[in-house]
Design an enzyme around this catalytic site. Structure first.
Site, PDB file in Angstrom:
ATOM      1  N   THR A  86       0.822  -1.096  -0.190  1.00 50.44           N
ATOM      2  CA  THR A  86       0.021  -0.040  -0.020  1.00 50.44           C
ATOM      3  C   THR A  86       0.791   1.267   0.121  1.00 50.44           C
ATOM      4  O   THR A  86       2.024   1.174   0.328  1.00 50.44           O
ATOM      5  CB  THR A  86      -0.896   0.138   1.298  1.00 50.44           C
ATOM      6  OG1 THR A  86      -1.791   1.181   1.310  1.00 50.44           O
ATOM      7  CG2 THR A  86      -0.146  -0.101   2.557  1.00 50.44           C
ATOM      8  N   CYS A  92      -1.617   4.914  -5.393  1.00 50.02           N
ATOM      9  CA  CYS A  92      -2.512   4.485  -4.837  1.00 50.02           C
ATOM     10  C   CYS A  92      -2.548   2.864  -5.232  1.00 50.02           C
ATOM     11  O   CYS A  92      -2.579   3.048  -6.859  1.00 50.02           O
ATOM     12  CB  CYS A  92      -3.837   4.864  -4.606  1.00 50.02           C
ATOM     13  SG  CYS A  92      -5.303   3.767  -4.180  1.00 50.02           S
TER      14      CYS A  92
END
Length: 231
Positions: free
Chosen positions: A83, A197
């Site tokens: 992430t 992202c």
């Protein structure tokens, strides 16, 4: 080949791609029926999301530390946090384990440098775009100029990520919104765009925009495989 440890689940929509990227790259580099040696500890994203919006970064850091230590005990030789945003507490991993922690901003910066790009747009959650844990690495270590969307567009990107992408919803209307924001940043001089992202590359592909895109999850995973083979 060294064993790669993955902290996943943030969200699992992109974590599953990490597994694909690792194995695809291993086969590409080694041929035959080779695949990646890896271990994943996957967290419950609902817990992370709740703590994120409450600003309880210390609690998130403790969860990341526990996951990283679990990976080390299981035999991982390197740790990847699957992430971008949660790298804000990456120091909880690096300071509490004895194996290398591969930072996603570092691998992204290296990929941009190879393309000889100096001015690059950054899209991601508001935390990634507005806090300096990510941009500082890109600016200080790689000399990049970072462009982020204006406050309204940052909210649009943030909402698309949390209301749709992490829930597995990928719509054309949201794709068009993100493309429009990228084009505006291109007009401001962006030579490339960081999809900061790990779910964004599921929505946006290189065919959608005129400037190079940097798929941070793919870059991160490929770099890990290359490291695992070098060592």
């Amino acid at each position: 080949m060294k064993t790669i440890g993955l902290i996943g689940g943030m969200s699992w929509e992109s974590s599953k791609l990490y597994y694909e990227f690792l194995n695809t790259k291993a086969k590409e580099l080694l041929g035959g029926s080779h695949s990646a040696k890896c271990i994943m500890v996957s967290v419950d994203f609902a817990d992370i999301e709740r703590l994120t919006f409450k600003g309880e970064w210390k609690a998130i850091g403790e969860l990341m530390k526990q996951a990283a230590q679990q990976l080390e005990r299981a035999g991982a030789d390197q740790i990847l946090l699957c992430t971008n945003t949660i790298h804000i507490v990456g120091h909880y991993i690096s300071e509490n384990t004895s194996i290398p922690f591969l930072h996603i901003a570092t691998t992204t910066g290296e990929a941009i440098k190879k393309r000889r790009i100096k001015k690059v747009a950054l899209l991601g959650t508001k935390f990634t775009m507005e806090k300096d844990f990510y941009t500082k690495t890109l600016i200080d270590d790689f000399g990049l100029e970072i462009l982020i969307p204006d406050i309204n567009d940052r909210q649009i990107v943030h909402d698309v990520i949390y209301n749709e992408l992490v829930k597995g919803q990928f719509t054309n209307s949201s794709r068009q919104k993100i493309i429009k924001i990228i084009k505006e940043l291109q007009g401001q001089g962006a030579e490339g765009v960081i999809l900061g992202c790990t779910e964004l590359p599921i929505l946006i592909s290189k065919a959608d925009v005129e400037i190079p895109i940097f798929d941070t999850g793919r870059i991160h995973a490929y770099n890990a495989i290359e490291w695992s083979l070098r060592h």
